[in-house]
Scaffold this motif. Sequence first.
Motif, PDB file in Angstrom:
ATOM      1  N   TRP A 177      41.127   0.788 -33.770  1.00  0.00           N
ATOM      2  CA  TRP A 177      40.417   0.651 -35.037  1.00  0.00           C
ATOM      3  C   TRP A 177      39.382   1.749 -35.249  1.00  0.00           C
ATOM      4  O   TRP A 177      39.165   2.219 -36.375  1.00  0.00           O
ATOM      5  CB  TRP A 177      39.767  -0.748 -35.151  1.00  0.00           C
ATOM      6  N   ASN A 178      38.769   2.207 -34.174  1.00  0.00           N
ATOM      7  CA  ASN A 178      37.767   3.265 -34.323  1.00  0.00           C
ATOM      8  C   ASN A 178      38.383   4.544 -34.894  1.00  0.00           C
ATOM      9  O   ASN A 178      37.722   5.282 -35.626  1.00  0.00           O
ATOM     10  CB  ASN A 178      37.092   3.576 -32.977  1.00  0.00           C
ATOM     11  N   THR A 180      41.070   4.574 -36.960  1.00  0.00           N
ATOM     12  CA  THR A 180      41.318   4.291 -38.387  1.00  0.00           C
ATOM     13  C   THR A 180      40.011   4.412 -39.168  1.00  0.00           C
ATOM     14  O   THR A 180      39.971   4.981 -40.268  1.00  0.00           O
ATOM     15  CB  THR A 180      41.892   2.867 -38.555  1.00  0.00           C
ATOM     16  N   LYS A 181      38.949   3.882 -38.603  1.00  0.00           N
ATOM     17  CA  LYS A 181      37.649   3.908 -39.259  1.00  0.00           C
ATOM     18  C   LYS A 181      37.174   5.348 -39.478  1.00  0.00           C
ATOM     19  O   LYS A 181      36.659   5.703 -40.548  1.00  0.00           O
ATOM     20  CB  LYS A 181      36.642   3.155 -38.375  1.00  0.00           C
ATOM     21  N   GLU A 185      36.364   6.956 -43.074  1.00  0.00           N
ATOM     22  CA  GLU A 185      35.054   7.537 -43.392  1.00  0.00           C
ATOM     23  C   GLU A 185      35.176   8.982 -43.855  1.00  0.00           C
ATOM     24  O   GLU A 185      34.438   9.428 -44.722  1.00  0.00           O
ATOM     25  CB  GLU A 185      34.138   7.452 -42.155  1.00  0.00           C
ATOM     26  N   ASN A 205      40.839  -2.700 -42.752  1.00  0.00           N
ATOM     27  CA  ASN A 205      41.225  -1.469 -43.457  1.00  0.00           C
ATOM     28  C   ASN A 205      40.864  -1.555 -44.942  1.00  0.00           C
ATOM     29  O   ASN A 205      40.305  -0.608 -45.509  1.00  0.00           O
ATOM     30  CB  ASN A 205      42.736  -1.232 -43.286  1.00  0.00           C
ATOM     31  N   HIS A 208      37.174  -1.194 -45.710  1.00  0.00           N
ATOM     32  CA  HIS A 208      36.600   0.134 -45.512  1.00  0.00           C
ATOM     33  C   HIS A 208      37.255   1.202 -46.389  1.00  0.00           C
ATOM     34  O   HIS A 208      37.092   2.394 -46.140  1.00  0.00           O
ATOM     35  CB  HIS A 208      36.707   0.539 -44.036  1.00  0.00           C
TER      36      HIS A 208
END
Lengths: 304, 304
Positions: A177-178, A180-181, A185, A205, A208
């Motif tokens: 997930w980090n 994807t994040k 961003e 998802n 964000h």
Amino acid sequence: MAPRGFSGVLAPAITPFHKDLSIAPERFVHHCRWLLANGCTGLAVFGTNSEANSLTVEERMLLLETLVEAGIPAAVLMPGTGCCSLMDSARLTAHAVRIGCGGVLMLPPFYYKGVSVEGLYRNFAEVIERVGDERLRLYLYHIPPVAQVPISLELIERLLQRYPGTVAGVKDSSGDWNNTKAMLERFAAGGFEIFAGSEVFLLANMRHGGVGCISATANVNPGRIRHLFDHWRDADADGLQEELAATRAVVQKYPMIAALKAIVSHYGGDAEWATVRPPLVELTADQRRCLAEALSGRGFEMVF
Amino acid sequence: MAPRGFSGVLAPAITPFHKDLSIAPERFVHHCRWLLANGCTGLAVFGTNSEANSLTVEERMLLLETLVEAGIPAAVLMPGTGCCSLMDSARLTAHAVRIGCGGVLMLPPFYYKGVSVEGLYRNFAEVIERVGDERLRLYLYHIPPVAQVPISLELIERLLQRYPGTVAGVKDSSGDWNNTKAMLERFAAGGFEIFAGSEVFLLANMRHGGVGCISATANVNPGRIRHLFDHWRDADADGLQEELAATRAVVQKYPMIAALKAIVSHYGGDAEWATVRPPLVELTADQRRCLAEALSGRGFEMVF
């Protein structure tokens, strides 16, 4: 004119074979229609879970044409077109664009390991240049656990800078997930379409700035995944997300592709659907029974 | 009639491209002839160092036909024919057998990771059955650092048991001498032909019952590697082996394929030879200069 771009729930449609390992196009059309009628907003045919790399280039092109001739709108199709050889990638991509596909999902060339960002950039740039068509919408496919060759943030940035109208998004199947994040961003605000590679990250998802998910289990559970996509702002969204994750966990106890085919085979009463091409192997009879029991214990069903 | 089987020094012949990335068949024929005239006993064309997976199936078939039409004996050819799709592997293998190749060197299907021995067995068995030709001599290609999918001892044993006349040998590019040794101890006595994947292990391989090596650097240093093969029982064999390893170490400071092409380009005075297909990248001018200096410092040369 419909807006360009994809969102929602895409299935990497599994590819049916006969017992002799030849392709079963009529089953493929039937499954793809069922997916679209039961929640999928698009079809990422020829993905990892489609056994795409176990197909020949010609088989992929023929199957794609079969879908379009059967009346499935090309605009909802996002075929996988990334091969080890950029010549094959360019050929498949040009073909997909020519028949009107809404986009393509492109693996990096995955034979050589430890290749440079420059080398990967040249690969994608060369494919784009060879296709030479403004209609091309290219989605990058990041799946390091399988491809072992990553799509880094630096690579995305370089490609976006040079081909802003063409490089449209990414599917992140890193399971991290980090990562994807970090993609969200850095790129989501510019309209870059970021798909989670599993419905387990669908809610996060969406919250964000992502646009949906492209998930293996959408092959068998498209309705409930779509329900979360449609209701992700609702108060009970976290509960829906947990429910999806629990169902996926049941399937994920088994090798994913064989399990998906076993489920379709079981609920469709069609033994041949379970066939996979080597190097994959079908589930054993015991595994199939345990999987079916665990799913029905959760109230899961597929209605054809 | 010549005895079946390979031994000695095989080069995974590098594949020349024009600047526009198209294949340069005339350079390929020239290089292959040079290799055979300068020490190679055979040509493992379409290997890892040949950028085989950056070629299309059609390009490989055309190049193979070009070699045979140019008068290179098919019996010395061991083309790589292992693809992700067993349909492609079967097609390339049948083609190679049809034109008389002495053998084929087959990668496992390398997209899916963590596949079972049963699945890999089914892949190779299916290819052998589809080719259906008693002339087939299949060499298994174990290169876990790149393919990430191993050829285990268990897999070799199962295949040898079922296809004893067909499964002829292995190339071990694991870089792990203990693995080569285990293969030798278990299978060499039965006539299974075991090639080291680098000349660094040539002497050890010969001393333990192996038949030679298939090595990247045989593309540029075939004469001295052959010399060790011809003299491995001599008193100075260890010295010859050290010398080979030292030359290889110079090349191996750089990405191997780009370095091999830079060397051929440099000594042949042919700039275009340095071209690689993405995702690989050529050496920089600085790298090329340093490599050439280091090689000439060792008295290395290639005479065309």
